[in-house]
Design a protein around this motif. Sequence first.
Motif, PDB file in Angstrom:
ATOM      1  N   UNK A   6      25.353  19.481  87.227  1.00 21.21           N
ATOM      2  CA  UNK A   6      24.009  19.417  87.806  1.00 21.21           C
ATOM      3  C   UNK A   6      23.932  20.267  89.073  1.00 21.21           C
ATOM      4  N   UNK A   7      24.965  20.210  89.893  1.00 21.38           N
ATOM      5  CA  UNK A   7      25.017  21.050  91.090  1.00 21.38           C
ATOM      6  C   UNK A   7      25.020  22.533  90.722  1.00 21.38           C
ATOM      7  N   UNK A   8      25.745  22.881  89.670  1.00 12.40           N
ATOM      8  CA  UNK A   8      25.739  24.271  89.194  1.00 12.40           C
ATOM      9  C   UNK A   8      24.342  24.692  88.748  1.00 12.40           C
ATOM     10  N   UNK A   9      23.632  23.792  88.090  1.00 11.29           N
ATOM     11  CA  UNK A   9      22.280  24.092  87.645  1.00 11.29           C
ATOM     12  C   UNK A   9      21.356  24.358  88.824  1.00 11.29           C
ATOM     13  N   UNK A  10      21.466  23.536  89.864  1.00 12.16           N
ATOM     14  CA  UNK A  10      20.653  23.738  91.061  1.00 12.16           C
ATOM     15  C   UNK A  10      20.996  25.052  91.748  1.00 12.16           C
ATOM     16  N   UNK A  11      22.273  25.403  91.741  1.00 11.96           N
ATOM     17  CA  UNK A  11      22.677  26.683  92.329  1.00 11.96           C
ATOM     18  C   UNK A  11      22.134  27.853  91.522  1.00 11.96           C
ATOM     19  N   UNK A  12      22.166  27.745  90.199  1.00  9.45           N
ATOM     20  CA  UNK A  12      21.618  28.807  89.347  1.00  9.45           C
ATOM     21  C   UNK A  12      20.140  29.015  89.668  1.00  9.45           C
ATOM     22  N   UNK A  13      19.396  27.913  89.737  1.00  6.28           N
ATOM     23  CA  UNK A  13      17.956  28.010  89.998  1.00  6.28           C
ATOM     24  C   UNK A  13      17.670  28.561  91.387  1.00  6.28           C
ATOM     25  N   UNK A  14      18.398  28.086  92.385  1.00 10.65           N
ATOM     26  CA  UNK A  14      18.122  28.492  93.770  1.00 10.65           C
ATOM     27  C   UNK A  14      18.532  29.934  94.033  1.00 10.65           C
ATOM     28  N   UNK A  24      13.999  25.718  83.837  1.00 11.47           N
ATOM     29  CA  UNK A  24      14.558  26.715  82.924  1.00 11.47           C
ATOM     30  C   UNK A  24      16.083  26.770  82.999  1.00 11.47           C
ATOM     31  N   UNK A  25      16.636  26.548  84.180  1.00 10.22           N
ATOM     32  CA  UNK A  25      18.091  26.647  84.326  1.00 10.22           C
ATOM     33  C   UNK A  25      18.819  25.506  83.617  1.00 10.22           C
ATOM     34  N   UNK A  26      18.120  24.413  83.323  1.00  7.78           N
ATOM     35  CA  UNK A  26      18.778  23.283  82.668  1.00  7.78           C
ATOM     36  C   UNK A  26      19.165  23.600  81.224  1.00  7.78           C
ATOM     37  N   UNK A  27      18.527  24.587  80.623  1.00  2.00           N
ATOM     38  CA  UNK A  27      18.822  24.884  79.218  1.00  2.00           C
ATOM     39  C   UNK A  27      19.653  26.148  79.037  1.00  2.00           C
ATOM     40  N   UNK A  28      19.936  26.859  80.129  1.00  2.00           N
ATOM     41  CA  UNK A  28      20.698  28.100  79.992  1.00  2.00           C
ATOM     42  C   UNK A  28      22.124  27.847  79.519  1.00  2.00           C
ATOM     43  N   UNK A  29      22.636  26.654  79.798  1.00  2.00           N
ATOM     44  CA  UNK A  29      23.977  26.331  79.333  1.00  2.00           C
ATOM     45  C   UNK A  29      24.098  26.288  77.826  1.00  2.00           C
ATOM     46  N   UNK A  30      22.969  26.150  77.133  1.00  2.00           N
ATOM     47  CA  UNK A  30      23.004  26.140  75.670  1.00  2.00           C
ATOM     48  C   UNK A  30      23.496  27.459  75.104  1.00  2.00           C
ATOM     49  N   UNK A  31      23.363  28.542  75.882  1.00  2.00           N
ATOM     50  CA  UNK A  31      23.830  29.846  75.421  1.00  2.00           C
ATOM     51  C   UNK A  31      25.050  30.310  76.214  1.00  2.00           C
ATOM     52  N   UNK A  32      25.648  29.412  76.999  1.00  4.00           N
ATOM     53  CA  UNK A  32      26.883  29.739  77.700  1.00  4.00           C
ATOM     54  C   UNK A  32      26.709  30.203  79.121  1.00  4.00           C
ATOM     55  N   UNK A  33      25.506  29.999  79.710  1.00  2.00           N
ATOM     56  CA  UNK A  33      25.269  30.472  81.074  1.00  2.00           C
ATOM     57  C   UNK A  33      25.562  29.417  82.124  1.00  2.00           C
ATOM     58  N   UNK A  34      26.252  28.369  81.779  1.00  3.04           N
ATOM     59  CA  UNK A  34      26.679  27.367  82.744  1.00  3.04           C
ATOM     60  C   UNK A  34      25.622  26.332  83.038  1.00  3.04           C
ATOM     61  N   UNK A  35      26.013  25.350  83.857  1.00  2.00           N
ATOM     62  CA  UNK A  35      25.078  24.312  84.247  1.00  2.00           C
ATOM     63  C   UNK A  35      25.124  23.104  83.328  1.00  2.00           C
ATOM     64  N   UNK A  36      24.166  22.220  83.524  1.00  6.20           N
ATOM     65  CA  UNK A  36      24.157  20.967  82.778  1.00  6.20           C
ATOM     66  C   UNK A  36      23.805  21.176  81.312  1.00  6.20           C
ATOM     67  N   UNK A  37      23.193  22.301  80.999  1.00  8.71           N
ATOM     68  CA  UNK A  37      22.907  22.606  79.602  1.00  8.71           C
ATOM     69  C   UNK A  37      24.171  22.737  78.765  1.00  8.71           C
ATOM     70  N   UNK A  38      25.253  23.149  79.396  1.00  6.90           N
ATOM     71  CA  UNK A  38      26.530  23.252  78.697  1.00  6.90           C
ATOM     72  C   UNK A  38      27.021  21.876  78.266  1.00  6.90           C
ATOM     73  N   UNK A  39      26.850  20.883  79.149  1.00  5.53           N
ATOM     74  CA  UNK A  39      27.217  19.511  78.803  1.00  5.53           C
ATOM     75  C   UNK A  39      26.304  18.960  77.717  1.00  5.53           C
TER      76      UNK A  39
END
Length: 271
Positions: free
Chosen positions: A79-87, A217-232
């Motif tokens: 979740x912290x990674x997701x916030x960093x991606x967005x910010x 938008x950053x919450x779903x980027x992990x679905x394609x391997x871009x990190x964040x909570x989407x990866x989980x």
Amino acid sequence: MVYLKETSEKLWQKRMRFKAWVWWFSWLFSLSFFLLCWQEMTKDTMWVFVYDAPTQAYDLLDRMFPPRWSYLPSLLKPLWDTLNIATLGTLLGIVLAFPVAFLAARTTTPSLLFVRPIALFIIVASRSINSLIWALLLVAILGPGLLAGIIAIALRSIGFVAKLLYEAIEEVDKTPIEALSATGASRLQVIDYAIVPQILPGFIGISLFRWDINIRESTILGLVGAGGIGLELQASLSVLAWPQVILIVLLIFSTVIFSEALSAKIRKAIL
């Protein structure tokens, strides 16, 4: 207006007869076109699955609850990674969008025939490609990780921020510009002292609004391997761990609500 023959009184009608017929045929055409599109889109639909959807949805929700709360500590780092991606993505996008907006505005661009079309092309290209597609391309180029997600968010933000900002630049009050120009101020001085103070509040509001969007938008980027909570989320979906899935969804929902409230308070305090 239509007149009665006997009394010569005016009979009010909403539209003239010709306009009424045009309006009626427009609605008929729209309805026919909608039915045609609906038939085309649903021709391969297996309606037996549609009829069974409520049962399947209830069964899925039953397997999701209760959420696996013990999994929550494992989600704090993503979740912290997701916030960093967005910010960080928003900040990078804002920095790049600011000069693009001035190059795209008719009143500040150095060249209407050469520079402005290039700036407008950058804006259109950024807005035309979704951040998820940007992330797919960047993961293929840079490899999986947060960097791909940050750049994807930035590339998507450029068009949004620059478009709204250059429209604001074109609508500023011309009086301060003319006054400074009359004193012999340079082009950069006019921009600095006459244009920037007028667009600054709007620029701050646009930036905060884009950051709020980028959280989602950053919450779903992990679905394609871009990190964040989407990866989980992708990992939990792949093993059908539904209690973990609903926990991640609830966490994303809570984060979005928090970011919405925070951006609103910041806008209110600054603007």
